[in-house]
Design a protein around this motif. Structure first.
Motif, PDB file in Angstrom:
ATOM      1  N   LYS A 290      14.997  12.961  -7.068  1.00 47.73           N
ATOM      2  CA  LYS A 290      15.249  14.187  -6.301  1.00 47.73           C
ATOM      3  C   LYS A 290      14.191  14.348  -5.202  1.00 47.73           C
ATOM      4  N   THR A 291      12.925  14.169  -5.576  1.00 48.49           N
ATOM      5  CA  THR A 291      11.845  14.382  -4.613  1.00 48.49           C
ATOM      6  C   THR A 291      11.941  13.398  -3.447  1.00 48.49           C
ATOM      7  N   LEU A 292      12.324  12.170  -3.751  1.00 45.38           N
ATOM      8  CA  LEU A 292      12.330  11.132  -2.708  1.00 45.38           C
ATOM      9  C   LEU A 292      13.668  11.035  -1.983  1.00 45.38           C
ATOM     10  N   SER A 293      14.625  11.906  -2.380  1.00 43.57           N
ATOM     11  CA  SER A 293      15.973  11.761  -1.805  1.00 43.57           C
ATOM     12  C   SER A 293      15.987  11.970  -0.296  1.00 43.57           C
ATOM     13  N   ASN A 294      15.076  12.800   0.225  1.00 42.53           N
ATOM     14  CA  ASN A 294      15.073  13.048   1.668  1.00 42.53           C
ATOM     15  C   ASN A 294      13.902  12.373   2.381  1.00 42.53           C
ATOM     16  N   VAL A 295      13.257  11.448   1.674  1.00 38.29           N
ATOM     17  CA  VAL A 295      12.117  10.763   2.286  1.00 38.29           C
ATOM     18  C   VAL A 295      12.570   9.376   2.724  1.00 38.29           C
ATOM     19  N   GLU A 296      12.228   9.040   3.951  1.00 39.90           N
ATOM     20  CA  GLU A 296      12.705   7.752   4.465  1.00 39.90           C
ATOM     21  C   GLU A 296      11.898   6.576   3.894  1.00 39.90           C
ATOM     22  N   SER A 297      10.585   6.631   4.119  1.00 40.34           N
ATOM     23  CA  SER A 297       9.729   5.533   3.647  1.00 40.34           C
ATOM     24  C   SER A 297       8.543   6.087   2.867  1.00 40.34           C
ATOM     25  N   ILE A 298       8.066   5.282   1.930  1.00 36.94           N
ATOM     26  CA  ILE A 298       6.907   5.719   1.149  1.00 36.94           C
ATOM     27  C   ILE A 298       5.931   4.561   0.975  1.00 36.94           C
ATOM     28  N   THR A 299       4.716   4.933   0.589  1.00 37.20           N
ATOM     29  CA  THR A 299       3.724   3.933   0.206  1.00 37.20           C
ATOM     30  C   THR A 299       3.376   4.190  -1.252  1.00 37.20           C
ATOM     31  N   VAL A 300       3.486   3.139  -2.054  1.00 33.22           N
ATOM     32  CA  VAL A 300       3.214   3.265  -3.485  1.00 33.22           C
ATOM     33  C   VAL A 300       1.850   2.646  -3.780  1.00 33.22           C
ATOM     34  N   ASP A 301       0.925   3.481  -4.238  1.00 36.24           N
ATOM     35  CA  ASP A 301      -0.391   2.986  -4.658  1.00 36.24           C
ATOM     36  C   ASP A 301      -0.364   2.951  -6.186  1.00 36.24           C
ATOM     37  N   ALA A 302       0.046   1.821  -6.724  1.00 36.34           N
ATOM     38  CA  ALA A 302       0.317   1.752  -8.166  1.00 36.34           C
ATOM     39  C   ALA A 302      -0.951   1.899  -8.992  1.00 36.34           C
ATOM     40  N   ALA A 303      -2.052   1.334  -8.513  1.00 33.19           N
ATOM     41  CA  ALA A 303      -3.278   1.390  -9.303  1.00 33.19           C
ATOM     42  C   ALA A 303      -3.698   2.838  -9.548  1.00 33.19           C
ATOM     43  N   ARG A 304      -3.537   3.676  -8.505  1.00 31.16           N
ATOM     44  CA  ARG A 304      -3.939   5.081  -8.660  1.00 31.16           C
ATOM     45  C   ARG A 304      -2.780   5.967  -9.098  1.00 31.16           C
ATOM     46  N   GLY A 305      -1.601   5.396  -9.247  1.00 30.70           N
ATOM     47  CA  GLY A 305      -0.449   6.185  -9.680  1.00 30.70           C
ATOM     48  C   GLY A 305      -0.026   7.222  -8.663  1.00 30.70           C
ATOM     49  N   ARG A 306      -0.123   6.884  -7.375  1.00 31.73           N
ATOM     50  CA  ARG A 306       0.190   7.852  -6.318  1.00 31.73           C
ATOM     51  C   ARG A 306       1.265   7.321  -5.374  1.00 31.73           C
ATOM     52  N   ILE A 307       1.994   8.280  -4.808  1.00 29.35           N
ATOM     53  CA  ILE A 307       3.003   7.922  -3.810  1.00 29.35           C
ATOM     54  C   ILE A 307       2.742   8.761  -2.560  1.00 29.35           C
ATOM     55  N   TYR A 308       2.681   8.111  -1.401  1.00 27.55           N
ATOM     56  CA  TYR A 308       2.458   8.806  -0.132  1.00 27.55           C
ATOM     57  C   TYR A 308       3.721   8.728   0.728  1.00 27.55           C
ATOM     58  N   THR A 309       3.920   9.760   1.537  1.00 31.39           N
ATOM     59  CA  THR A 309       5.034   9.714   2.492  1.00 31.39           C
ATOM     60  C   THR A 309       4.659   8.765   3.628  1.00 31.39           C
ATOM     61  N   GLY A 310       5.638   8.000   4.075  1.00 32.45           N
ATOM     62  CA  GLY A 310       5.423   7.109   5.218  1.00 32.45           C
ATOM     63  C   GLY A 310       4.794   5.789   4.821  1.00 32.45           C
ATOM     64  N   ARG A 311       4.597   4.973   5.838  1.00 32.04           N
ATOM     65  CA  ARG A 311       4.050   3.630   5.611  1.00 32.04           C
ATOM     66  C   ARG A 311       2.586   3.620   6.013  1.00 32.04           C
ATOM     67  N   LEU A 312       1.711   3.442   5.048  1.00 34.67           N
ATOM     68  CA  LEU A 312       0.272   3.441   5.333  1.00 34.67           C
ATOM     69  C   LEU A 312      -0.234   1.998   5.386  1.00 34.67           C
ATOM     70  N   GLU A 313       0.484   1.191   6.139  1.00 38.27           N
ATOM     71  CA  GLU A 313       0.139  -0.244   6.156  1.00 38.27           C
ATOM     72  C   GLU A 313      -1.295  -0.490   6.613  1.00 38.27           C
ATOM     73  N   GLU A 314      -1.754   0.376   7.549  1.00 40.99           N
ATOM     74  CA  GLU A 314      -3.103   0.147   8.094  1.00 40.99           C
ATOM     75  C   GLU A 314      -4.178   0.375   7.029  1.00 40.99           C
ATOM     76  N   CYS A 315      -3.822   1.074   5.961  1.00 38.72           N
ATOM     77  CA  CYS A 315      -4.816   1.339   4.909  1.00 38.72           C
ATOM     78  C   CYS A 315      -4.808   0.265   3.822  1.00 38.72           C
ATOM     79  N   ILE A 316      -3.832  -0.650   3.884  1.00 35.22           N
ATOM     80  CA  ILE A 316      -3.734  -1.673   2.824  1.00 35.22           C
ATOM     81  C   ILE A 316      -4.696  -2.808   3.131  1.00 35.22           C
ATOM     82  N   VAL A 317      -5.528  -3.154   2.176  1.00 33.46           N
ATOM     83  CA  VAL A 317      -6.443  -4.275   2.371  1.00 33.46           C
ATOM     84  C   VAL A 317      -6.187  -5.336   1.294  1.00 33.46           C
ATOM     85  N   GLY A 318      -6.604  -6.536   1.618  1.00 38.83           N
ATOM     86  CA  GLY A 318      -6.411  -7.639   0.671  1.00 38.83           C
ATOM     87  C   GLY A 318      -5.064  -8.298   0.915  1.00 38.83           C
TER      88      GLY A 318
END
Lengths: 135, 853
Positions: free
Chosen positions: B532-560
């Motif tokens: 339900k929460t993600l039904s109107n969200v186009e893209s997300i970033t999943v930070d699995a280690a921290r168990g968090r989901i962000y709206t949009g693509r945070l590609e610039e923050c991904i390292v490694g």
């Protein structure tokens, strides 16, 4: 010198022959179909035959594609046969070549690859005809 | 044209066929040229297929047996064609090759078509007679369970195993194998719809087959024995136990069926359903992705008395996400353990110290509501029971020598019963290092969802794609984030297409979590209302280690780096291909002037292609007879401002008709060969500025190399090296060139048919030491890669190919090769300095761009 752009499709998968026949017809190729070797031989002898190029599946009931290829090449040396192999062993391609196949294609087929091979087969038949005329 | 006819007459027929008319000679020559051209095409196709196979072996990409079979057939058939064409060209001089090819092909066929040995043994075996040594008869899962039953203090359910020879017998008695093979072999794993169709068809074949009467009798006889040691009419669990399952790295977690509470009258039919579950779409796709063939996996079935479970769960003897920590991870569920592994039950999670007295370090509810909406009480286990489960996990880890993933249950009498134990899958240290380095500024980009369970570490972003049905799966786009209610094993087939997984329920102990870790796909479970929460969200970033989901693509923050797992490492298909390649790609025949350059020394298909190519060129142009070649065939190219010695051999229609060739000289204006003209544009685009100035050490290196490698000395002539020859026809060109100390060969066929077109480039040698030569090769390789060439670089040799593109596209590539052939002369001497490499690279790229403009 011109050749008859006639192709015979031999496969017991009717859906395959119907689809391919439509594609070939759009390239100004006259198409015949057969679902087994006996029908293929009958088509070659019929008024619409003989066909210049034959596309033949290896896996067919009763007489398989390699056996049928040998029968066709015995009677119609000028026609070129392209065999289609699906789940046959890797050596089936070579067995076909030994029996006089022009080339082979793997199933599921890549249409553009098969069309190229058909054109090359037409070209070979034409060259052979020119050579026999000259000699 | 008269000149060509004269040349043909003298070169080919000077001794025996002089009676032939010019027209006949021309016809014979054209026939020979057709064989030559067809041989080149076959050579190109065979080498391309070999390169595809080599690439598959070296990369971490998955490939199917259908791919191996298709490429292998392409190699064998085209090498066969080459041998035939060479014999046609040479009047059968190389018939010996036919026997050698047949021998190699027989070896290849034996590898590809190897049929597994007939498996013998009892059809039904009591579990108490099973141990690790029975693995080839009862499969890994049941062999492990039998082994566990023999460990003092461990309890397992009572039962029996219907063995691999029984399932072989079932398929054999109903003659199902040929039809199954027919359906499977052409199957493309990327075509999900076709996979579903074939999966359903094969399962129907098996469930609709007849259970042989003698096998049925044996099953019911074993069941009667089970009744005697348990109770009359006992219901059973039928558990799959496939051969090859649960080996380290390939878990096959949740790929096959388990049926609980089976009444005795349904034993036979349920048994067939479990055997058929080998062909569920998810199992088929899993096998294909991990490099297993149908024949590599056989199904055994454990028939185990049902346990009256009060509480059940899964225990990992190590934390799968943090294996170096000092706790076990225990998932707990009311009733049967299946609710944990299929992700539908409400469970809670305990982190329990590995050290006695095994205290609980942390406790959390991993899933607020399951299917039934039930709330889970957090006191299902007593401290004593928690300690017992942990001790059992540590005993099994020690016994099997590797961290274990264990399904357990506690019955109404309070006994701990082990249902299954297998090696755990967790990220190796150093892998899966991809993460969000700096936490995004919470004030500007707060997480959309937090508190999720990290089922598989990593970070990824992509468009949201909810999946609720098999139909949704078919439409799942590559690179999207899979969002589901329950993390069911059914979603596993699209894991390799998913950037990440988000599920409303589930825990780290579920099968999908195991497979996500195996495929290294970041996954967060236990995210309430995710759909339900993600039904109107186009893209997300999943930070699995921290168990968090962000709206949009945070590609610039991904390292490694995203570490792609080698899913096929050690698999049967990869091993098969490795064996196969021994007969295909090693090249033993490298030097045409060696006394060993003979058919009898061809050990691989690559050797045969090399031999055929070399001999076909010799047959075509009679290089062995250089006097005749000079006298009759080669024409000197006379051009201004080009100092090197260039000669042209026209094989057919490469020179404008009517040109007077009696003076053995020609200008480029008279050349009509499309590839040669393109090549020449590159060669003559910019004047060569001479060798680079080198320090004394660099010059000393050249002198040293010259003395060590006489073959590099331009003064040492071979048939191909004294002059630079273009062999041409209207749409073919082969240029063998030796510029300074390096050797380059460029070959192009710009056929009217796209599938036949190619440009190939080989470059080898140099005067400097190995490091500098390799430096030049890397420089050339970098430049060619930018222009879409496929590169194979080994030491100081390089091959580059490009095929099946438009003629205009290939002409531009030929210009680049022409340019590089001239301008990379002797620069290897200064390739020890990075600034020199950069300088030349910039210069070359600038001039190439100018040339192409």
């Amino acid at each position: 010198m011109k050749i008859d752009r006639k192709v015979l499709l031999v496969d017991d998968e009717v859906e395959f022959t119907v689809t391919l026949a439509k594609i070939l017809s759009r390239r100004e190729i006259t198409v015949g179909t057969a679902s087994n070797c006996a029908e293929a031989l009958a088509q070659m002898e019929s008024e619409s035959g003989p066909f210049t190029v034959i596309i033949m599946d290896v896996s067919m009931p009763e007489v398989n594609g390699i056996q049928c290829l040998a029968l066709i090449k015995r009677e119609w040396l000028c026609s070129e046969v392209i065999i289609l192999t699906g789940h046959a062993s890797v050596n089936t391609g070579i067995e076909g070549m030994k029996e006089g196949a022009f080339d082979y294609c793997l199933k599921p087929i890549n249409t553009s690859e098969l069309l190229d091979k058909i054109e090359l087969a037409f070209e070979k038949v034409l060259v052979n005809q020119e050579q026999s005329t000259q000699s | 044209m008269t000149g060509i006819i004269q040349w043909i007459k003298e070169v080919f027929f000077s001794r025996h066929d002089s009676a032939l008319s010019p027209e006949e000679l021309q016809a014979v020559f054209r026939a020979r040229y057709r064989h030559f051209r067809a041989l080149l095409t076959a050579n190109n196709t065979a080498l391309q297929a070999m390169a595809d196979l080599e690439l598959a072996l070296q990369s971490k990409q998955t490939f199917s047996m259908a791919f191996v079979r298709a490429r292998t057939t392409a190699v064998t058939v085209n090498v066969y064609k080459m041998v035939n064409h060479l014999n046609e060209m040479s009047g059968g001089r190389y018939r010996k090759l036919e026997n050698i090819l047949a021998r190699i092909n027989a070896d290849i066929d034996a590898i590809v078509e190897a049929v597994p040995p007939v498996r013998s043994g009892e059809h039904v075996v009591p579990l108490h007679q099973v141990d690790r040594n029975s693995v080839d008869l009862v499969g890994n899962k049941m062999a492990n369970l039998g082994e566990i039953a023999n460990i003092p203090g461990m309890e397992t359910p009572q039962g029996f195993v219907i063995t691999v020879s029984a399932s072989d017998y079932l398929l054999e008695a109903n003659n199902l194998n040929p039809e199954i093979l027919r359906l499977l072999q052409p199957l493309d794993p990327e075509n999900l719809a076709a996979v579903y169709e074939v999966s359903a068809a094969i399962q129907r074949l098996i469930t609709g087959s007849t259970l042989p009467a003698d096998l049925e009798r044996k099953i019911y006889s074993a069941y009667a024995d089970l009744e005697k040691t348990t109770r009359a009419g006992v219901t059973v669990a039928l558990r799959s136990s496939a051969l090859g399952e649960d080996t380290t790295g390939a878990t096959f977690a949740g790929q096959y069926h388990t049926e609980l509470n089976v009444d005795p009258e349904f034993l036979g039919q349920t048994y067939k359903e479990i055997v058929a579950s080998k062909f569920t779409s998810r199992a088929m796709l899993y096998r294909m992705k991990r490099g297993y063939r149908h024949r590599d996996v056989a199904m055994c079935v454990g028939c185990l008395a049902m346990v009256d479970s009060v509480v059940s769960g899964v225990v990992y003897s190590r934390d799968p996400e943090r294996p170096d920590t000092s706790w076990c991870v225990v998932s707990v569920v009311k009733g049967q353990a299946v609710k944990v592994v299929d992700g539908t039950g409400t469970s809670y999670l305990l982190l329990v110290s590995r050290q006695p007295p095994h205290e609980v370090i942390q406790q959390e509810v991993t899933q607020q509501t399951g299917n039934s909406g039930e709330q889970v009480p957090l006191d299902l286990l007593t401290p004593r029971q928690i300690a017992t489960i942990t001790e059992a996990a540590l005993v099994l880890e020690k016994y099997f020598g590797i961290a274990q993933d264990i399904e357990w249950t506690i019955d109404t009498r309070g006994r701990l019963i082990i249902l299954q134990s297998r090696p755990m899958v967790y990220a190796e240290k150093g892998e899966g290092e991809c993460h969000l380095q700096d936490e995004p500024d919470d004030s500007s980009a707060p997480p959309l969802l937090t508190g999720a369970v990290s089922a598989s570490a990593g970070v990824a972003c992509g468009p949201v794609f909810p999946v609720r049905s098999a139909l949704d799966m078919l439409q799942f786009p590559k690179g999207a984030v899979l969002v589901v209610q329950h993390p069911l094993p059914e979603w596993a087939p699209i894991l390799n297409r998913a950037a990440a997984v988000v599920a409303e329920t589930g825990s780290i102990a579920g099968h999908l979590a195991t497979v996500a870790r195996e495929f290294k796909v970041p996954a967060v479970f236990g995210v309430p209302d995710a759909l339900k929460t993600l039904s109107n969200v186009e893209s997300i970033t999943v930070d699995a280690a921290r168990g968090r989901i962000y709206t949009g693509r945070l590609e610039e923050c991904i390292v490694g780096d995203v570490q792609q797992p080698d899913l096929m490492a050690g698999s049967p298909v990869k091993r098969l291909l490795q064996n196969l390649m021994e007969f295909m790609t090693p090249l033993n025949l490298t030097d045409p002037h060696s006394p060993y350059f003979k058919p009898g020394y061809c050990e691989t298909l690559h050797d045969i292609t090399r031999f055929c190519h070399e001999k076909a060129v010799a047959e075509m142009f009679k290089f062995g007879d250089r006097d005749r070649l000079h006298r009759h065939a080669a024409i000197r190219l006379v051009e201004k401002n080009v100092s090197l010695d260039w000669w042209v051999v026209d094989v057919a229609d490469g020179i404008r008709e009517g040109v007077d060739l009696s003076y053995k000289m020609i200008h480029m204006n008279d050349i009509v060969s499309t590839p040669m003209r393109a090549l020449w544009e590159g060669i003559s685009a910019f004047p060569w500025q001479g060798p680079p100035s080198v320090c004394a050490r660099g010059f000393g290196a050249i002198l040293f190399q010259s003395t060590m490698q006489p073959g590099l000395d331009p003064a040492v002539g071979t048939a191909l090296t004294e002059k630079n020859y273009f062999l041409i026809s209207k749409n073919f060109c082969n240029l063998s060139v030796r510029l300074g100390y390096h050797f380059a060969m460029i070959e192009a066929y710009l056929s009217d048919l796209r599938t036949e077109r190619y440009v190939a480039f080989t470059f080898k040698g140099g005067a400097a030491d190995a490091k500098r030569r390799a430096g030049r090769i890397t420089l050339i390789s970098d430049i060619l890669s930018r222009y879409d060439f496929r590169i194979d670089q080994k030491g100081d040799s390089l091959t580059a190919r490009i095929e099946k593109r438009s003629i205009g596209f290939l002409q531009e590539r030929l210009k680049i090769l022409g340019y590089l052939s001239v301008h990379t002369r002797q620069i290897d001497m200064v390739m020890n300095k990075q600034e020199s490499v950069d300088l030349y690279k910039n210069k070359f790229l600038t001039e190439i761009e100018q040339m192409l403009d």
